[in-house]
Design a protein around this motif. Structure first.
Motif, PDB file in Angstrom:
ATOM      1  N   ALA A   1       0.897  -1.347  -0.110  1.00 55.95           N
ATOM      2  CA  ALA A   1       0.123  -0.084   0.034  1.00 55.95           C
ATOM      3  C   ALA A   1       0.949   1.113  -0.257  1.00 55.95           C
ATOM      4  CB  ALA A   1      -0.812   0.037   1.293  1.00 55.95           C
ATOM      5  N   ASP A   2       0.224   2.432  -0.620  1.00 57.71           N
ATOM      6  CA  ASP A   2       1.062   3.565  -0.889  1.00 57.71           C
ATOM      7  C   ASP A   2      -0.092   4.948  -0.423  1.00 57.71           C
ATOM      8  OD1 ASP A   2       2.432   5.855  -1.399  1.00 57.71           O
ATOM      9  OD2 ASP A   2       4.033   4.479  -2.902  1.00 57.71           O
ATOM     10  N   PHE A   3       0.004   5.312   0.487  1.00 56.23           N
ATOM     11  CA  PHE A   3      -0.996   6.333   0.752  1.00 56.23           C
ATOM     12  C   PHE A   3      -0.574   7.731  -0.093  1.00 56.23           C
ATOM     13  CE2 PHE A   3      -1.592   3.642   4.243  1.00 56.23           C
ATOM     14  CZ  PHE A   3      -2.928   3.704   4.531  1.00 56.23           C
ATOM     15  N   ASP A   4       0.613   8.067  -0.323  1.00 55.65           N
ATOM     16  CA  ASP A   4       0.917   9.050  -1.419  1.00 55.65           C
ATOM     17  C   ASP A   4       0.408   8.634  -2.395  1.00 55.65           C
ATOM     18  OD1 ASP A   4       2.317  10.335   0.830  1.00 55.65           O
ATOM     19  OD2 ASP A   4       4.339   9.644   0.367  1.00 55.65           O
ATOM     20  N   ALA A   5       0.802   7.620  -2.982  1.00 49.39           N
ATOM     21  CA  ALA A   5       0.159   7.197  -4.450  1.00 49.39           C
ATOM     22  C   ALA A   5      -1.335   7.254  -4.307  1.00 49.39           C
ATOM     23  CB  ALA A   5       0.602   5.915  -4.732  1.00 49.39           C
ATOM     24  N   ALA A   6      -1.859   6.728  -3.412  1.00 53.06           N
ATOM     25  CA  ALA A   6      -3.443   6.976  -3.498  1.00 53.06           C
ATOM     26  C   ALA A   6      -3.717   8.466  -3.556  1.00 53.06           C
ATOM     27  CB  ALA A   6      -3.937   6.114  -2.222  1.00 53.06           C
ATOM     28  N   GLU A   7      -3.210   9.329  -2.737  1.00 51.08           N
ATOM     29  CA  GLU A   7      -3.507  10.572  -2.650  1.00 51.08           C
ATOM     30  C   GLU A   7      -3.415  11.150  -3.972  1.00 51.08           C
ATOM     31  OE1 GLU A   7      -2.921  13.862   0.758  1.00 51.08           O
ATOM     32  OE2 GLU A   7      -1.222  13.301   0.123  1.00 51.08           O
ATOM     33  N   ARG A   8      -2.395  10.870  -4.753  1.00 43.81           N
ATOM     34  CA  ARG A   8      -1.990  11.508  -6.047  1.00 43.81           C
ATOM     35  C   ARG A   8      -3.181  11.074  -7.117  1.00 43.81           C
ATOM     36  NH1 ARG A   8       2.912   9.997 -10.408  1.00 43.81           N
ATOM     37  NH2 ARG A   8       1.819  11.325 -12.020  1.00 43.81           N
ATOM     38  N   VAL A   9      -3.620   9.710  -7.086  1.00 39.30           N
ATOM     39  CA  VAL A   9      -4.712   9.519  -7.918  1.00 39.30           C
ATOM     40  C   VAL A   9      -5.909  10.076  -7.483  1.00 39.30           C
ATOM     41  CG1 VAL A   9      -6.200   7.333  -8.360  1.00 39.30           C
ATOM     42  CG2 VAL A   9      -3.748   7.032  -8.143  1.00 39.30           C
ATOM     43  N   ALA A  10      -6.372  10.232  -6.266  1.00 34.70           N
ATOM     44  CA  ALA A  10      -7.442  10.823  -6.000  1.00 34.70           C
ATOM     45  C   ALA A  10      -7.616  12.446  -6.421  1.00 34.70           C
ATOM     46  CB  ALA A  10      -7.796  10.846  -4.501  1.00 34.70           C
ATOM     47  N   ALA A  11      -6.352  12.890  -6.306  1.00 32.85           N
ATOM     48  CA  ALA A  11      -6.278  14.358  -6.757  1.00 32.85           C
ATOM     49  C   ALA A  11      -6.476  14.603  -8.246  1.00 32.85           C
ATOM     50  CB  ALA A  11      -4.884  15.047  -6.320  1.00 32.85           C
ATOM     51  N   GLU A  12      -5.728  13.706  -8.884  1.00 34.39           N
ATOM     52  CA  GLU A  12      -6.141  13.602 -10.528  1.00 34.39           C
ATOM     53  C   GLU A  12      -7.407  13.413 -10.804  1.00 34.39           C
ATOM     54  OE1 GLU A  12      -3.992  14.397 -12.970  1.00 34.39           O
ATOM     55  OE2 GLU A  12      -2.057  14.417 -12.008  1.00 34.39           O
ATOM     56  N   GLY A  13      -8.044  12.725  -9.982  1.00 36.24           N
ATOM     57  CA  GLY A  13      -9.688  12.285 -10.061  1.00 36.24           C
ATOM     58  C   GLY A  13     -10.421  13.530 -10.028  1.00 36.24           C
ATOM     59  N   ARG A  14     -10.087  14.356  -9.133  1.00 35.02           N
ATOM     60  CA  ARG A  14     -10.787  15.622  -8.877  1.00 35.02           C
ATOM     61  C   ARG A  14     -10.597  16.563  -9.828  1.00 35.02           C
ATOM     62  NH1 ARG A  14      -8.778  14.494  -3.580  1.00 35.02           N
ATOM     63  NH2 ARG A  14      -7.186  16.059  -4.081  1.00 35.02           N
ATOM     64  N   ARG A  15      -9.397  16.646 -10.276  1.00 30.22           N
ATOM     65  CA  ARG A  15      -8.949  17.535 -11.145  1.00 30.22           C
ATOM     66  C   ARG A  15      -9.739  17.222 -12.792  1.00 30.22           C
ATOM     67  NH1 ARG A  15      -5.509  17.835 -15.657  1.00 30.22           N
ATOM     68  NH2 ARG A  15      -4.719  15.685 -15.355  1.00 30.22           N
ATOM     69  N   LEU A  16      -9.741  15.996 -12.946  1.00 26.78           N
ATOM     70  CA  LEU A  16     -10.243  15.589 -14.286  1.00 26.78           C
ATOM     71  C   LEU A  16     -11.873  15.735 -14.241  1.00 26.78           C
ATOM     72  CD1 LEU A  16      -8.361  12.101 -14.935  1.00 26.78           C
ATOM     73  CD2 LEU A  16      -8.128  14.390 -16.349  1.00 26.78           C
ATOM     74  N   ILE A  17     -12.416  15.301 -13.198  1.00 26.42           N
ATOM     75  CA  ILE A  17     -13.947  15.679 -13.242  1.00 26.42           C
ATOM     76  C   ILE A  17     -14.584  17.003 -12.991  1.00 26.42           C
ATOM     77  CG2 ILE A  17     -14.488  15.597 -10.617  1.00 26.42           C
ATOM     78  CD1 ILE A  17     -16.148  13.261 -13.333  1.00 26.42           C
ATOM     79  N   ARG A  18     -13.380  17.890 -12.439  1.00 21.76           N
ATOM     80  CA  ARG A  18     -13.612  19.531 -12.585  1.00 21.76           C
ATOM     81  C   ARG A  18     -13.555  19.896 -14.014  1.00 21.76           C
ATOM     82  NH1 ARG A  18     -10.980  19.691  -6.924  1.00 21.76           N
ATOM     83  NH2 ARG A  18     -12.939  20.573  -5.863  1.00 21.76           N
ATOM     84  N   THR A  19     -12.717  19.277 -14.892  1.00 18.86           N
ATOM     85  CA  THR A  19     -12.227  19.523 -16.167  1.00 18.86           C
ATOM     86  C   THR A  19     -13.929  19.434 -16.884  1.00 18.86           C
ATOM     87  OG1 THR A  19     -10.049  19.333 -16.300  1.00 18.86           O
ATOM     88  CG2 THR A  19     -11.082  19.343 -18.190  1.00 18.86           C
ATOM     89  N   VAL A  20     -14.357  18.193 -16.714  1.00 20.54           N
ATOM     90  CA  VAL A  20     -15.634  17.726 -17.345  1.00 20.54           C
ATOM     91  C   VAL A  20     -16.799  18.830 -16.731  1.00 20.54           C
ATOM     92  CG1 VAL A  20     -17.435  16.080 -17.365  1.00 20.54           C
ATOM     93  CG2 VAL A  20     -15.037  15.273 -17.331  1.00 20.54           C
ATOM     94  N   LEU A  21     -16.887  19.098 -15.749  1.00 20.10           N
ATOM     95  CA  LEU A  21     -17.932  20.148 -15.191  1.00 20.10           C
ATOM     96  C   LEU A  21     -17.686  21.413 -15.696  1.00 20.10           C
ATOM     97  CD1 LEU A  21     -17.990  19.179 -11.240  1.00 20.10           C
ATOM     98  CD2 LEU A  21     -19.826  18.890 -12.848  1.00 20.10           C
ATOM     99  N   GLU A  22     -16.541  22.028 -15.913  1.00 19.78           N
ATOM    100  CA  GLU A  22     -16.158  23.199 -16.642  1.00 19.78           C
ATOM    101  C   GLU A  22     -16.916  23.207 -18.308  1.00 19.78           C
ATOM    102  OE1 GLU A  22     -12.184  24.034 -16.084  1.00 19.78           O
ATOM    103  OE2 GLU A  22     -12.330  24.263 -13.887  1.00 19.78           O
ATOM    104  N   GLU A  23     -16.360  21.904 -18.723  1.00 19.88           N
ATOM    105  CA  GLU A  23     -16.777  21.883 -20.159  1.00 19.88           C
ATOM    106  C   GLU A  23     -18.373  21.801 -20.401  1.00 19.88           C
ATOM    107  OE1 GLU A  23     -16.066  21.823 -24.317  1.00 19.88           O
ATOM    108  OE2 GLU A  23     -14.987  22.313 -22.691  1.00 19.88           O
ATOM    109  N   LEU A  24     -19.124  21.171 -19.432  1.00 18.98           N
ATOM    110  CA  LEU A  24     -20.361  20.988 -19.389  1.00 18.98           C
ATOM    111  C   LEU A  24     -20.873  22.494 -19.319  1.00 18.98           C
ATOM    112  CD1 LEU A  24     -21.066  17.938 -17.108  1.00 18.98           C
ATOM    113  CD2 LEU A  24     -21.909  18.259 -19.675  1.00 18.98           C
ATOM    114  N   ARG A  25     -20.660  23.317 -18.311  1.00 29.09           N
ATOM    115  CA  ARG A  25     -21.132  24.531 -18.335  1.00 29.09           C
ATOM    116  C   ARG A  25     -20.874  25.296 -19.387  1.00 29.09           C
ATOM    117  NH1 ARG A  25     -18.984  23.850 -12.740  1.00 29.09           N
ATOM    118  NH2 ARG A  25     -20.691  23.368 -11.195  1.00 29.09           N
TER     119      ARG A  25
END
Length: 750
Positions: free
Chosen positions: A490-514
């Motif tokens: 397990a690697d909590f730093d790697a998990a945190e990076r994945v979650a951060a990328e996920g938040r960034r990508l989904i916000r990109t989708v929200l911005e494009e929707l608007r």
């Protein structure tokens, strides 16, 4: 054959290609018995392995005088030595000594030694063998069991410790279509149990299945057998079933149960399969056999139904109807196991666990076992699990509350696994690159299985769909493994990076929707519900496809559905009205199995009216419910609650005396009855009186005592519950400006 373990992927399938294994049993020392299905029938073999223990250093065994061989492991990580023992007893004694000399528990995460306490798992990890290689699900011999019983007058549910609560029917079926009924009008109870033992030996199943098998049928059968001086001798060696207390987890649900093991066979409770299924779908109204079978479309048109209150006396009144009812139960159990159980069959082909354990072990635990098996095979050092820490997870928010429609759902396909692969994120201590290698292999195999399923004839499609579903479950577990506190890689730093990328990508989708004129309604980690712009109506799939162009290559946005309307309440709590008119209620704030039936039904009718544009009818719906309640048109199933007694009555009484717990209606009724209630008994009760403000434990009455000629349910109490539910949601169809009859489409836009 839907899939064959490839010899060049030992990390996924295990290195040993031995086919047909259906059971492995530990026989003491360093010996196991392996049961395999071959062309000539069942094959029974003996094999051996060296029980092993991971060590930080060989010096830990410096004072050990028993036999042992210590191997060095490559790599810099914590467990750099592997101790091999000639027997399990020698290993156990060494662990006991290490516990004393180091002061560390063998189950601890930070100790200088680590052992796998299950000898069968050890054998499978060492040998590289797995269950069911070369077999199809249809090749398994599966036996289904269900029992019916009497209930002593005055009690709600049967208890095997009460002499009169005898078994009246044992219904049996198997995967060949064979069926049988053991009936109390033809055999006494001892004769039924003895015949059941004979049938299990004769039919010789690989798997025994039942619905609520662990917490009802098996404990009941075992207790009644003991009363007659018998045992359930179901083992392939003639041994009796073995039991112990255990726990099963399905997301937030933790279920205490009695685990049963049968020598040479697997025991699968379809109730567990159903709860695991509901973790991902959240669609089931309850986990009962009949309602699940109906939900999955597995009920026969001529299925026999019997009201629960009539079952106990049906053996005397109408045995033939009871027999039909019991056979329908085992048929539905067989079909539920076929539909929901194939995923675990495929997992048993991969993981170093028995089939039975693939159901009850968590997904992260299974991933850890795959990684450890490969590190063991390559004789590489294994790190300790990292210190647990918290980190921000997925992005969840609600932008609109109230009723909107039409609504489109889009998801980032396998968001976290895609991020892991696209950005090459892996555990920092995975020297062998097993983590991403497994993820790539599983992803490729899932896509292949999906393609083959689309082109396959109907008789093969089900197995391929189950296989791709299995791969999907595993693929989606890899991110969770990174944040698994017991995971060695397990690697909590790697998990945190994945979650951060996920938040960034989904916000990109929200911005494009608007930007494209759409109105986001809700976002939850990897998916968005939104109201499309007018020009996209009728072209929603193309709209989502174009929308996905804002994401990096390898990250795909997919159309996941279109709905006539949506009621958005709060994060992860919403109701959808499908194009076909089905209602899908999501979230604990809108759907709870702990409320009475009349509240659940009212909510469903209210939500349907709200989403169909009939909000002005909701007050009339409420008045109809109140009228039915006050006119005593409901039977107790509409307003009664059922609770299970977990403590004995004496333990409850002592806790109350020292104010260690609150008063409970179920326990107070059990005490007042004077009957010998035991832990595990269930009490169904309702509330009496004429005031909405009552102390339930004082006003409760057993549902069995309800008299339809003189109904005494507290209509004021239940009416107050309904009114409170009505007021809770009233602002969503009656705005604060008092504009009655006007149903808004958007509220509280954020």
């Amino acid at each position: 054959m839907p899939d064959r373990p490839a010899p060049d992927t030992p990390a996924l399938w295990g290195a040993d290609p031995t086919p047909g294994i259906v059971a492995v049993e530990f026989d003491g020392g360093n010996r196991v018995t392996v049961f395999r299905r071959g062309g000539s029938g069942l094959i029974r073999e003996t094999d051996t392995w060296p029980p092993f223990l991971f060590l930080e250093s060989p010096d830990l065994l410096g004072a050990w005088t028993g036999p042992v061989e210590v191997l060095g492991l490559d790599g810099p990580w914590d467990y750099r030595a592997l101790a091999l023992f000639p027997s399990w007893d020698d290993l156990s004694r060494a662990v006991t000594r290490l516990r004393k000399t180091t002061g560390k528990s063998p189950r601890g995460l930070d100790g200088p030694f680590y052992w796998i306490a299950d000898p069968v798992q050890q054998y499978l990890m060492w040998s590289g063998r797995t269950f069911y290689k070369g077999l199809r699900f249809e090749d398994l011999r599966r036996l289904q069991i269900d029992i019916e019983t009497t209930v002593t007058p005055g009690f709600e549910f049967p208890n095997p410790e009460r002499e009169a609560d005898r078994i009246t029917l044992v219904s049996l079926a198997d995967s060949t279509g064979w069926e049988a009924s053991l009936r109390s009008d033809r055999l006494d109870e001892a004769g039924m149990i003895a015949e059941l033992n004979r049938i299990v030996a004769q039919r010789d199943p690989d798997v025994i299945e039942g619905h609520n098998l662990f917490n009802f049928d098996l404990p009941y059968l075992e207790a009644r057998a003991k009363r007659h001086g018998l045992r359930l001798t179901w083992g392939r060696d003639g041994s009796a079933v073995r039991s112990r207390s255990s726990q099963f987890s399905a997301a937030e649900r933790i279920v205490a149960y009695t685990r049963y093991d049968v020598y040479g066979r697997q025991v699968i409770d379809t109730l567990f399969l159903v709860q695991l299924y509901d973790v991902t779908t959240r669609e089931l109204p309850d986990f009962g056999l009949k309602s699940v079978a109906r939900h999955l479309g597995l009920s026969a048109d001529d299925r026999t139904y019997v009201p629960a209150g009539e079952l106990a006396g049906l053996a005397e009144a109408d045995m033939e109807t009871l027999v039909r009812y019991g056979l329908d139960d085992v048929r539905e159990t067989r079909e539920i196991a076929r539909v929901l159980g194939q995923s675990h069959f495929h997992q048993a082909q991969m993981f170093p666990f028995s089939h039975q354990n693939t159901v009850v072990r968590g997904t992260a635990t299974r991933i850890d076992a795959l990684l450890l098996r490969e590190y063991l095979r390559q004789r590489h050092a294994v790190p300790k699990p990292p210190p647990k820490r918290s980190f921000a997870g997925g992005y969840t928010d609600v932008f609109v509350t109230g009723v909107v429609g039409p609504v489109v759902q889009c998801d980032v396909r396998s968001l976290y696994p895609s991020i892991l692969l696209v950005f090459g994120i892996r555990p920092s201590k995975d020297d062998l690159d097993v983590f991403l290698g497994l993820l790539r292999d599983l992803t490729r195999r899932r896509l292949e299985a999906k393609d083959r399923a689309r082109a396959a004839p109907p008789e093969e499609r089900s197995a391929l769909e189950a296989l791709q579903s299995t791969f999907k479950v595993l693929i989606n577990s890899f991110y969770g493994y990174l944040g698994f506190p017991q995971g060695h890689l397990a690697d909590f730093d790697a998990a945190e990076r994945v979650a951060a990328e996920g938040r960034r990508l989904i916000r990109t989708v929200l911005e494009e929707l608007r930007r494209r004129g759409a109105q986001p309604v809700e976002v939850d980690t990897d998916g968005v519900y939104f109201v499309p712009p007018p020009e996209a109506l009728g072209e929603e799939e193309a709209f989502v496809r174009d929308l996905g162009a804002v994401l990096p290559e390898g990250i795909e946005l997919e159309f996941a559905g279109r709905y006539r309307a949506m009621f958005s309440y709060r994060p992860k709590n919403y109701v959808l009205l499908t194009e076909d008119g089905d209602l899908r209620i999501r979230g604990s704030g809108l759907r709870s199995r702990g409320i009475e039936k009349f509240q659940r039904v009212f909510l469903e009718e209210m939500f349907r009216a709200l989403l169909e544009g009939r909000a002005d009818e909701i007050p009339k719906i409420k008045e109809r419910f109140l009228e039915d309640l006050r006119a005593h048109r409901w039977t107790p199933e509409w307003f009664a609650k059922t609770e299970t007694l977990h403590d004995s009555l004496e333990v409850y009484r002592k806790k109350r005396e020292r104010n260690a717990r609150n008063a409970s209606a179920a326990y107070e009724l059990a005490l007042a009855s004077g009957r010998p209630y035991r832990p595990g008994d269930q009490v169904t009760y309702y509330v009496t009186g004429d005031s909405p403000r009552v102390r339930v434990f004082e006003a409760a009455r057993l549902a069995s005592e309800w008299d339809p000629a003189h109904p005494d349910e507290n209509t004021a109490y239940y009416a107050a519950k309904l009114e409170a539910l009505y007021r809770k949601f009233r602002p969503f169809w009656e705005p604060e400006d008092g504009g009655k009859g006007r149903q808004p489409t958007l509220f509280n836009q954020g």
